[in-house]
Design a protein around this motif. Sequence first.
Motif, PDB file in Angstrom:
ATOM      1  N   THR A   1       1.026  -1.007   0.007  1.00  0.00           N
ATOM      2  CA  THR A   1      -0.037   0.204   0.098  1.00  0.00           C
ATOM      3  C   THR A   1       0.886   1.154  -0.091  1.00  0.00           C
ATOM      4  OG1 THR A   1      -0.096   0.000   2.315  1.00  0.00           O
ATOM      5  CG2 THR A   1      -1.775  -1.223   1.170  1.00  0.00           C
TER       6      THR A   1
ATOM      7  N   CYS B   1      -1.646   7.034  -2.049  1.00  0.00           N
ATOM      8  CA  CYS B   1      -2.144   6.377  -3.181  1.00  0.00           C
ATOM      9  C   CYS B   1      -3.737   7.053  -3.223  1.00  0.00           C
ATOM     10  CB  CYS B   1      -2.386   5.001  -2.838  1.00  0.00           C
ATOM     11  SG  CYS B   1      -2.895   4.006  -4.461  1.00  0.00           S
TER      12      CYS B   1
ATOM     13  N   THR C   1      -5.987   9.407  -8.059  1.00  0.00           N
ATOM     14  CA  THR C   1      -5.587   8.155  -7.522  1.00  0.00           C
ATOM     15  C   THR C   1      -4.548   7.338  -8.037  1.00  0.00           C
ATOM     16  OG1 THR C   1      -7.862   7.647  -7.097  1.00  0.00           O
ATOM     17  CG2 THR C   1      -6.617   5.860  -7.107  1.00  0.00           C
TER      18      THR C   1
ATOM     19  N   LEU D   1      -0.013  -0.253  -7.944  1.00  0.00           N
ATOM     20  CA  LEU D   1      -0.444   1.139  -7.408  1.00  0.00           C
ATOM     21  C   LEU D   1      -0.423   2.201  -8.235  1.00  0.00           C
ATOM     22  CD1 LEU D   1       1.592   0.945  -4.020  1.00  0.00           C
ATOM     23  CD2 LEU D   1      -0.569   0.701  -4.111  1.00  0.00           C
TER      24      LEU D   1
ATOM     25  N   CYS E   1      -5.600   1.509  -5.379  1.00  0.00           N
ATOM     26  CA  CYS E   1      -4.954   1.639  -4.193  1.00  0.00           C
ATOM     27  C   CYS E   1      -4.989   0.330  -3.334  1.00  0.00           C
ATOM     28  CB  CYS E   1      -5.329   2.712  -3.330  1.00  0.00           C
ATOM     29  SG  CYS E   1      -4.867   4.386  -4.049  1.00  0.00           S
TER      30      CYS E   1
END
Length: 189
Positions: free
Chosen positions: A95, A99, A104, A139, A143
């Motif tokens: 992660t 993000c 995004t 990514l 996300c």
Amino acid sequence: MPGMTRKKWLLAGAAAVVVIGTGVGLVLRPDGCDICQAANDILLQGSVAQNCTVDVTTEAAAGSLPLTTAGAQRVQVGTVLQNCNKKVGYTLAVTSANCAAAPTGAKVVDSVSTEYLAYSGEFANPTTGGSTASVTGLLASACAGQTGRDVTNAKIISETSTVFVNFTGNTGLAAGTYQDTLTITMNVK
């Protein structure tokens, strides 16, 4: 045995005693058990605790990304040492702290100018347990559900995945410090 002839007595005795040519006899039990023994079981059992660990090492290059170098960049930013004795397997999820902020996707952001440079993650993996050797595009536009490694039906001992970031340098970025944080989590199946 009164009233029996010798021949009948031998046949009747044969059910109880068999004479072998050496003179050794074997007694047969009426239930047909040649060698009978009483038995009780001992259950042997032990337990091995689940031991699954991940150790992330940050590479020096992660702190000095060449953001203004023109062209495509692929920079090794870390390694992920993995151990897991649970053969069902695990995944390595990745992660990014930035993000979800618009737009995004993963990006390093300068908090003063609010300018950013987008990037994507990449994992180079051992292929044990069916892992894909190279997972790219992590990514870049999503996300959630980002898996850098997926291990199934294998016990993993001291295997290392290498983490890269890929981006195109931008010579027009404002002066500042651009940051993001990648988090890598082992999810045991």
